[in-house]
Design a protein around this motif. Structure first.
Motif, PDB file in Angstrom:
ATOM      1  N   LEU A 102       0.827  -1.206   0.000  1.00  0.00           N
ATOM      2  CA  LEU A 102       0.000   0.000   0.000  1.00  0.00           C
ATOM      3  C   LEU A 102       0.867   1.264   0.000  1.00  0.00           C
ATOM      4  O   LEU A 102       0.547   2.238  -0.701  1.00  0.00           O
ATOM      5  CB  LEU A 102      -0.948   0.004   1.201  1.00  0.00           C
ATOM      6  CG  LEU A 102      -1.872   1.218   1.314  1.00  0.00           C
ATOM      7  CD1 LEU A 102      -2.692   1.422   0.037  1.00  0.00           C
ATOM      8  CD2 LEU A 102      -2.787   1.067   2.516  1.00  0.00           C
ATOM      9  N   MET A 103       1.953   1.271   0.750  1.00  0.00           N
ATOM     10  CA  MET A 103       2.808   2.460   0.768  1.00  0.00           C
ATOM     11  C   MET A 103       3.426   2.713  -0.604  1.00  0.00           C
ATOM     12  O   MET A 103       3.478   3.860  -1.067  1.00  0.00           O
ATOM     13  CB  MET A 103       3.888   2.326   1.845  1.00  0.00           C
ATOM     14  CG  MET A 103       3.326   2.480   3.249  1.00  0.00           C
ATOM     15  SD  MET A 103       4.597   2.548   4.527  1.00  0.00           S
ATOM     16  CE  MET A 103       4.932   0.810   4.765  1.00  0.00           C
ATOM     17  N   ARG A 104       3.880   1.658  -1.284  1.00  0.00           N
ATOM     18  CA  ARG A 104       4.441   1.843  -2.628  1.00  0.00           C
ATOM     19  C   ARG A 104       3.374   2.321  -3.602  1.00  0.00           C
ATOM     20  O   ARG A 104       3.616   3.223  -4.405  1.00  0.00           O
ATOM     21  CB  ARG A 104       5.100   0.553  -3.125  1.00  0.00           C
ATOM     22  CG  ARG A 104       6.486   0.358  -2.560  1.00  0.00           C
ATOM     23  CD  ARG A 104       7.176  -0.870  -3.130  1.00  0.00           C
ATOM     24  NE  ARG A 104       6.551  -2.108  -2.685  1.00  0.00           N
ATOM     25  CZ  ARG A 104       6.738  -2.646  -1.479  1.00  0.00           C
ATOM     26  NH1 ARG A 104       7.500  -2.048  -0.590  1.00  0.00           N
ATOM     27  NH2 ARG A 104       6.151  -3.780  -1.156  1.00  0.00           N
ATOM     28  N   ALA A 105       2.177   1.745  -3.525  1.00  0.00           N
ATOM     29  CA  ALA A 105       1.091   2.172  -4.420  1.00  0.00           C
ATOM     30  C   ALA A 105       0.751   3.643  -4.182  1.00  0.00           C
ATOM     31  O   ALA A 105       0.520   4.404  -5.130  1.00  0.00           O
ATOM     32  CB  ALA A 105      -0.140   1.299  -4.213  1.00  0.00           C
ATOM     33  N   THR A 106       0.747   4.051  -2.924  1.00  0.00           N
ATOM     34  CA  THR A 106       0.467   5.447  -2.581  1.00  0.00           C
ATOM     35  C   THR A 106       1.555   6.353  -3.139  1.00  0.00           C
ATOM     36  O   THR A 106       1.274   7.371  -3.776  1.00  0.00           O
ATOM     37  CB  THR A 106       0.348   5.608  -1.053  1.00  0.00           C
ATOM     38  OG1 THR A 106      -0.750   4.819  -0.599  1.00  0.00           O
ATOM     39  CG2 THR A 106       0.144   7.059  -0.657  1.00  0.00           C
ATOM     40  N   SER A 117      11.398   1.414  -3.675  1.00  0.00           N
ATOM     41  CA  SER A 117      11.289   1.388  -2.216  1.00  0.00           C
ATOM     42  C   SER A 117      10.939  -0.009  -1.726  1.00  0.00           C
ATOM     43  O   SER A 117      10.177  -0.739  -2.363  1.00  0.00           O
ATOM     44  CB  SER A 117      10.222   2.377  -1.766  1.00  0.00           C
ATOM     45  OG  SER A 117      10.134   2.358  -0.368  1.00  0.00           O
ATOM     46  N   ARG A 118      11.499  -0.353  -0.572  1.00  0.00           N
ATOM     47  CA  ARG A 118      11.281  -1.687  -0.015  1.00  0.00           C
ATOM     48  C   ARG A 118      10.637  -1.624   1.359  1.00  0.00           C
ATOM     49  O   ARG A 118      10.933  -2.433   2.234  1.00  0.00           O
ATOM     50  CB  ARG A 118      12.620  -2.433   0.039  1.00  0.00           C
ATOM     51  CG  ARG A 118      13.242  -2.603  -1.335  1.00  0.00           C
ATOM     52  CD  ARG A 118      14.589  -3.293  -1.333  1.00  0.00           C
ATOM     53  NE  ARG A 118      15.503  -2.745  -0.351  1.00  0.00           N
ATOM     54  CZ  ARG A 118      15.986  -3.438   0.679  1.00  0.00           C
ATOM     55  NH1 ARG A 118      15.660  -4.687   0.876  1.00  0.00           N
ATOM     56  NH2 ARG A 118      16.826  -2.862   1.520  1.00  0.00           N
ATOM     57  N   GLN A 119       9.721  -0.657   1.542  1.00  0.00           N
ATOM     58  CA  GLN A 119       9.039  -0.560   2.836  1.00  0.00           C
ATOM     59  C   GLN A 119       8.380  -1.889   3.169  1.00  0.00           C
ATOM     60  O   GLN A 119       7.943  -2.618   2.291  1.00  0.00           O
ATOM     61  CB  GLN A 119       7.955   0.522   2.821  1.00  0.00           C
ATOM     62  CG  GLN A 119       8.487   1.900   2.854  1.00  0.00           C
ATOM     63  CD  GLN A 119       8.303   2.586   1.522  1.00  0.00           C
ATOM     64  OE1 GLN A 119       8.429   1.982   0.484  1.00  0.00           O
ATOM     65  NE2 GLN A 119       8.022   3.862   1.563  1.00  0.00           N
ATOM     66  N   SER A 120       8.287  -2.140   4.468  1.00  0.00           N
ATOM     67  CA  SER A 120       7.746  -3.395   4.944  1.00  0.00           C
ATOM     68  C   SER A 120       7.147  -3.173   6.324  1.00  0.00           C
ATOM     69  O   SER A 120       7.197  -2.061   6.856  1.00  0.00           O
ATOM     70  CB  SER A 120       8.876  -4.425   5.013  1.00  0.00           C
ATOM     71  OG  SER A 120       8.374  -5.689   5.313  1.00  0.00           O
ATOM     72  N   LEU A 143       1.921   7.221   5.945  1.00  0.00           N
ATOM     73  CA  LEU A 143       1.177   7.015   7.195  1.00  0.00           C
ATOM     74  C   LEU A 143      -0.322   7.255   6.992  1.00  0.00           C
ATOM     75  O   LEU A 143      -1.144   6.538   7.565  1.00  0.00           O
ATOM     76  CB  LEU A 143       1.721   7.901   8.306  1.00  0.00           C
ATOM     77  CG  LEU A 143       2.938   7.362   9.042  1.00  0.00           C
ATOM     78  CD1 LEU A 143       3.477   8.385  10.025  1.00  0.00           C
ATOM     79  CD2 LEU A 143       2.621   6.048   9.759  1.00  0.00           C
ATOM     80  N   GLU A 144      -0.677   8.227   6.180  1.00  0.00           N
ATOM     81  CA  GLU A 144      -2.094   8.462   5.904  1.00  0.00           C
ATOM     82  C   GLU A 144      -2.735   7.226   5.271  1.00  0.00           C
ATOM     83  O   GLU A 144      -3.874   6.868   5.575  1.00  0.00           O
ATOM     84  CB  GLU A 144      -2.266   9.670   4.980  1.00  0.00           C
ATOM     85  CG  GLU A 144      -3.715  10.008   4.706  1.00  0.00           C
ATOM     86  CD  GLU A 144      -3.875  11.245   3.840  1.00  0.00           C
ATOM     87  OE1 GLU A 144      -5.038  11.676   3.691  1.00  0.00           O
ATOM     88  OE2 GLU A 144      -2.889  11.778   3.314  1.00  0.00           O
ATOM     89  N   ALA A 145      -1.972   6.535   4.433  1.00  0.00           N
ATOM     90  CA  ALA A 145      -2.489   5.336   3.765  1.00  0.00           C
ATOM     91  C   ALA A 145      -2.629   4.154   4.717  1.00  0.00           C
ATOM     92  O   ALA A 145      -3.654   3.468   4.714  1.00  0.00           O
ATOM     93  CB  ALA A 145      -1.583   4.960   2.597  1.00  0.00           C
ATOM     94  N   VAL A 146      -1.618   3.891   5.541  1.00  0.00           N
ATOM     95  CA  VAL A 146      -1.619   2.655   6.340  1.00  0.00           C
ATOM     96  C   VAL A 146      -2.147   2.824   7.758  1.00  0.00           C
ATOM     97  O   VAL A 146      -2.552   1.835   8.382  1.00  0.00           O
ATOM     98  CB  VAL A 146      -0.220   2.000   6.397  1.00  0.00           C
ATOM     99  CG1 VAL A 146       0.260   1.621   4.998  1.00  0.00           C
ATOM    100  CG2 VAL A 146       0.798   2.851   7.125  1.00  0.00           C
ATOM    101  N   PHE A 147      -2.149   4.037   8.293  1.00  0.00           N
ATOM    102  CA  PHE A 147      -2.523   4.194   9.701  1.00  0.00           C
ATOM    103  C   PHE A 147      -3.923   3.671  10.037  1.00  0.00           C
ATOM    104  O   PHE A 147      -4.109   3.126  11.129  1.00  0.00           O
ATOM    105  CB  PHE A 147      -2.384   5.646  10.188  1.00  0.00           C
ATOM    106  CG  PHE A 147      -2.551   5.738  11.673  1.00  0.00           C
ATOM    107  CD1 PHE A 147      -1.494   5.464  12.521  1.00  0.00           C
ATOM    108  CD2 PHE A 147      -3.789   6.033  12.236  1.00  0.00           C
ATOM    109  CE1 PHE A 147      -1.660   5.492  13.896  1.00  0.00           C
ATOM    110  CE2 PHE A 147      -3.963   6.068  13.613  1.00  0.00           C
ATOM    111  CZ  PHE A 147      -2.892   5.799  14.441  1.00  0.00           C
ATOM    112  N   PRO A 148      -4.928   3.787   9.153  1.00  0.00           N
ATOM    113  CA  PRO A 148      -6.249   3.271   9.528  1.00  0.00           C
ATOM    114  C   PRO A 148      -6.246   1.809   9.987  1.00  0.00           C
ATOM    115  O   PRO A 148      -7.093   1.412  10.786  1.00  0.00           O
ATOM    116  CB  PRO A 148      -7.067   3.460   8.252  1.00  0.00           C
ATOM    117  CG  PRO A 148      -6.470   4.694   7.631  1.00  0.00           C
ATOM    118  CD  PRO A 148      -4.980   4.522   7.875  1.00  0.00           C
TER     119      PRO A 148
END
Length: 176
Positions: A102-106, A117-120, A143-148
């Protein structure tokens, strides 16, 4: 309302050696302070991009400090010294690839290099560890994308109950 312990790990050779000031740790504090209405206790660490040191720091924040959420920034690119995802994977019992997806898509909405990016994210005990990008603007977007989903994830792993601030973010918990 319980206090929430949040670990912030900034992995940066240059910032940790004083070449420049870290601004990403402050960006994380700012966003989380907007999103969470519980009292927050921050455990901040500014360290070099060394996998063993990152692992030791994540273990300390989870096992010793008892952080509910540990957020890292830096070290998620393809460069040889970018080792934060490897350190995270090494200390976690479960990985949560949906966070990185989701972070990469955002981020792809803003920059084509987001595919590098390799966020995990992963779980260690009752701590959720989330790897974020390094730029303050990207930190906020991700953070806006994943925090929910973060408070409910922490519920499921036995962490403290996080109350979201509905003026800034809508937390999702399934109805029971």
């Amino acid at each position: 309302m319980e206090s929430i312990k949040v670990g912030i790990v900034v992995s940066s050779d240059r910032a940790s050696s004083g070449v420049y000031e870290d601004v990403s740790g402050g960006a994380i504090k700012e966003v989380l302070s907007e999103y969470i209405i519980n009292p927050l206790v921050f455990e901040y660490r500014l360290i070099a991009d060394e996998q063993d040191l990152i692992q030791e720091t994540l273990i300390e924040l989870s096992d010793v400090c008892g952080c509910d959420l540990i957020v890292t920034t830096g070290g998620t690119g393809p460069a040889p010294r970018d080792v934060t995802p490897e350190a995270t994977k090494a200390v976690c019992s479960k990985m949560l690839p949906g966070f990185g997806e989701l972070m990469r898509a955002t981020s792809l909405k803003y920059v084509p290099t987001a595919i590098l990016s390799r966020q995990s994210a992963g779980i260690r005990g009752s701590s959720l560890i989330v790897n974020l990008p390094g730029k303050p603007k990207s930190i906020r977007e991700c953070l806006e994308a994943v925090f929910p989903a973060i408070p409910y994830c922490i519920d499921l792993i036995g962490g403290r109950y996080i109350e979201g601030n509905t003026e800034h973010i809508q937390v999702f918990r399934p109805k029971r």
